[in-house]
Design a protein around this motif. Sequence first.
Motif, PDB file in Angstrom:
ATOM      1  N   ALA A 124      39.115  39.221  24.172  1.00 53.46           N
ATOM      2  CA  ALA A 124      38.680  40.585  23.848  1.00 53.46           C
ATOM      3  C   ALA A 124      39.577  41.237  22.807  1.00 53.46           C
ATOM      4  N   GLU A 125      38.946  41.956  21.879  1.00 49.10           N
ATOM      5  CA  GLU A 125      39.688  42.679  20.844  1.00 49.10           C
ATOM      6  C   GLU A 125      39.285  44.150  20.783  1.00 49.10           C
ATOM      7  N   THR A 126      37.997  44.429  20.813  1.00 48.04           N
ATOM      8  CA  THR A 126      37.540  45.820  20.727  1.00 48.04           C
ATOM      9  C   THR A 126      37.613  46.481  22.101  1.00 48.04           C
ATOM     10  N   LEU A 127      37.471  47.811  22.122  1.00 47.20           N
ATOM     11  CA  LEU A 127      37.507  48.536  23.394  1.00 47.20           C
ATOM     12  C   LEU A 127      36.397  48.079  24.338  1.00 47.20           C
ATOM     13  N   ASP A 128      35.201  47.903  23.800  1.00 49.50           N
ATOM     14  CA  ASP A 128      34.087  47.464  24.648  1.00 49.50           C
ATOM     15  C   ASP A 128      34.319  46.060  25.187  1.00 49.50           C
ATOM     16  N   GLU A 129      34.924  45.202  24.368  1.00 50.99           N
ATOM     17  CA  GLU A 129      35.227  43.842  24.828  1.00 50.99           C
ATOM     18  C   GLU A 129      36.302  43.867  25.911  1.00 50.99           C
ATOM     19  N   ILE A 130      37.284  44.733  25.750  1.00 47.20           N
ATOM     20  CA  ILE A 130      38.332  44.880  26.771  1.00 47.20           C
ATOM     21  C   ILE A 130      37.724  45.384  28.078  1.00 47.20           C
ATOM     22  N   ALA A 131      36.813  46.347  27.976  1.00 49.15           N
ATOM     23  CA  ALA A 131      36.143  46.865  29.168  1.00 49.15           C
ATOM     24  C   ALA A 131      35.352  45.752  29.863  1.00 49.15           C
ATOM     25  N   LEU A 132      34.679  44.923  29.080  1.00 50.90           N
ATOM     26  CA  LEU A 132      33.926  43.805  29.644  1.00 50.90           C
ATOM     27  C   LEU A 132      34.855  42.834  30.358  1.00 50.90           C
ATOM     28  N   SER A 133      36.010  42.552  29.752  1.00 49.30           N
ATOM     29  CA  SER A 133      36.995  41.668  30.363  1.00 49.30           C
ATOM     30  C   SER A 133      37.468  42.226  31.708  1.00 49.30           C
ATOM     31  N   ILE A 134      37.743  43.531  31.740  1.00 44.80           N
ATOM     32  CA  ILE A 134      38.220  44.175  32.972  1.00 44.80           C
ATOM     33  C   ILE A 134      37.146  44.142  34.054  1.00 44.80           C
ATOM     34  N   MET A 135      35.925  44.546  33.698  1.00 45.22           N
ATOM     35  CA  MET A 135      34.861  44.603  34.691  1.00 45.22           C
ATOM     36  C   MET A 135      34.432  43.204  35.135  1.00 45.22           C
ATOM     37  N   SER A 136      34.590  42.212  34.269  1.00 44.77           N
ATOM     38  CA  SER A 136      34.286  40.833  34.669  1.00 44.77           C
ATOM     39  C   SER A 136      35.227  40.382  35.771  1.00 44.77           C
ATOM     40  N   GLU A 137      36.497  40.721  35.621  1.00 45.12           N
ATOM     41  CA  GLU A 137      37.462  40.349  36.660  1.00 45.12           C
ATOM     42  C   GLU A 137      37.179  41.101  37.961  1.00 45.12           C
ATOM     43  N   ILE A 138      36.847  42.367  37.848  1.00 40.79           N
ATOM     44  CA  ILE A 138      36.545  43.160  39.046  1.00 40.79           C
ATOM     45  C   ILE A 138      35.310  42.607  39.758  1.00 40.79           C
ATOM     46  N   MET A 139      34.273  42.231  39.009  1.00 39.14           N
ATOM     47  CA  MET A 139      33.083  41.654  39.629  1.00 39.14           C
ATOM     48  C   MET A 139      33.387  40.289  40.253  1.00 39.14           C
ATOM     49  N   LYS A 140      34.266  39.545  39.652  1.00 38.61           N
ATOM     50  CA  LYS A 140      34.702  38.265  40.217  1.00 38.61           C
ATOM     51  C   LYS A 140      35.319  38.488  41.598  1.00 38.61           C
ATOM     52  N   VAL A 141      36.170  39.502  41.697  1.00 35.39           N
ATOM     53  CA  VAL A 141      36.802  39.824  42.977  1.00 35.39           C
ATOM     54  C   VAL A 141      35.775  40.392  43.956  1.00 35.39           C
ATOM     55  N   ARG A 142      34.935  41.256  43.467  1.00 37.06           N
ATOM     56  CA  ARG A 142      33.944  41.917  44.323  1.00 37.06           C
ATOM     57  C   ARG A 142      32.993  40.918  44.959  1.00 37.06           C
ATOM     58  N   ARG A 143      32.564  39.920  44.203  1.00 34.38           N
ATOM     59  CA  ARG A 143      31.600  38.941  44.698  1.00 34.38           C
ATOM     60  C   ARG A 143      32.256  37.686  45.261  1.00 34.38           C
ATOM     61  N   GLY A 144      33.595  37.615  45.194  1.00 29.99           N
ATOM     62  CA  GLY A 144      34.283  36.445  45.714  1.00 29.99           C
ATOM     63  C   GLY A 144      33.943  35.185  44.950  1.00 29.99           C
ATOM     64  N   SER A 145      33.790  35.321  43.630  1.00 31.98           N
ATOM     65  CA  SER A 145      33.370  34.203  42.796  1.00 31.98           C
ATOM     66  C   SER A 145      34.574  33.561  42.099  1.00 31.98           C
ATOM     67  N   THR A 146      34.293  32.500  41.352  1.00 32.86           N
ATOM     68  CA  THR A 146      35.362  31.763  40.672  1.00 32.86           C
ATOM     69  C   THR A 146      35.666  32.301  39.281  1.00 32.86           C
ATOM     70  N   GLY A 147      34.656  32.914  38.652  1.00 35.28           N
ATOM     71  CA  GLY A 147      34.822  33.333  37.267  1.00 35.28           C
ATOM     72  C   GLY A 147      34.619  32.200  36.282  1.00 35.28           C
ATOM     73  N   PHE A 148      34.229  31.013  36.781  1.00 33.64           N
ATOM     74  CA  PHE A 148      33.989  29.879  35.904  1.00 33.64           C
ATOM     75  C   PHE A 148      32.694  30.082  35.123  1.00 33.64           C
ATOM     76  N   SER A 149      32.591  29.399  33.989  1.00 36.38           N
ATOM     77  CA  SER A 149      31.319  29.276  33.302  1.00 36.38           C
ATOM     78  C   SER A 149      30.345  28.542  34.218  1.00 36.38           C
ATOM     79  N   LEU A 150      29.086  28.988  34.242  1.00 40.57           N
ATOM     80  CA  LEU A 150      28.113  28.334  35.103  1.00 40.57           C
ATOM     81  C   LEU A 150      27.898  26.868  34.708  1.00 40.57           C
ATOM     82  N   SER A 151      28.019  26.571  33.418  1.00 35.51           N
ATOM     83  CA  SER A 151      27.886  25.176  33.000  1.00 35.51           C
ATOM     84  C   SER A 151      29.069  24.350  33.499  1.00 35.51           C
ATOM     85  N   GLN A 152      30.241  24.994  33.617  1.00 35.80           N
ATOM     86  CA  GLN A 152      31.417  24.309  34.155  1.00 35.80           C
ATOM     87  C   GLN A 152      31.200  23.994  35.632  1.00 35.80           C
TER      88      GLN A 152
END
Length: 383
Positions: free
Chosen positions: A339-367
């Motif tokens: 992430a570089e822009t503010l919106d990208e940083i926000a996406l990075s933050i909320m992605s981690e929060i959703m990972k914790v919220r849903r108890g997920s791995t955060g992996f790429s689905l193809s991975q």
Amino acid sequence: MDIKIMAALRNVSKPAALVSITWVRGSTPCKPGSKMLVLADGTTLGSIGGGYGEAKVVRYALMAISSRTSCKYKVNMGLNSEDEEQVMGCGIMEVLIEVISEKSSKLLQAYIQNVEEGVKPVLITVVNTPEHALNTLGDKLMMTIDGKTEGALPVPKLELLARFAAKNYWLGNKFKSIRINLSGQVINQASDISNFEWEVMIEPPPDRSELIILGGGHVALAVAKLATALDFRLVVIDDRPDYANKERFSMVDNVICAEFTKGLSSLNLGADSYVIIATRGHHFDKECFRQVISYPLAYLGIVASPGRAQTFLHECLDEGYPLELLEKVHSPIGLDLGAETLDEIALSIMSEIMKVRRGSTGFSLSQKRKQVSPKKTNLEFSV
């Protein structure tokens, strides 16, 4: 139940139908418990997966509203046109189309009120009946953690089994909807559903997670804009009137203009609280950290560069905070998305929060797909 759907049910005055997914088999976009509200004019709120399947359900819902009759409908999500062209890899789901009556509206209003008051009710709905009892389809029972109930199920044994199963949600902290029959058997995705026996769907208390953003700067604003679509109750605290106001944070439920310690003291922090520390300086970060670290938060993240994060956590170690406690702090905050822009940083933050919220791995689905042993094939995939 989606917060936006609950808000709409609060104010619905025209005929409407509540569509709920009650059973799935195979790959479907949404899971049991997902809901969509359909109004008499065809307006919808929420989604059960989109595409041709959802459009067909909307048509059935409008017919149900017109006839004032609740019904079930099985949807093949692998069909994408009137010609029923098959789409590979899609599944089947059953939906309950419940026409909202005066009786069900009263119970749903009580359910929503309990949710808003933090009571965490379980909702039990009749989703399958013998042919002679189709008029009870959609009957509901609400149960709270202290055993209080509202509504009733048509068969005493079914209600007894449902009450017992509902208690497991609070004891086991479960988050998935389940479906049981009169024998107490859980109907899973691999099971065939019967049209000739009593079954209920038991839905856990809705997720009422609260996202508290400490600081009203540019990162906070970008995060708030993104988080508003993710069913969080949003709180922003800053001591500067120019940054903590409803004009700036119109999408936020509660904007508090106060000293951080004072603003935090007005909140009921706990296991449903996700906290982001994004203040304008190290001193304020530490002030907020000291106040929230003792709570059993769902998530605590601090906006900081790698160097600043390391310095901050080492200082906390020197102050006597145990290492196992500090290891739960997310700093630098967010997933590595480049992430570089503010919106990208926000996406990075909320992605981690959703990972914790849903108890997920955060992996790429193809991975994740590559971790499953594939059948032998001559196909080669380039990555």
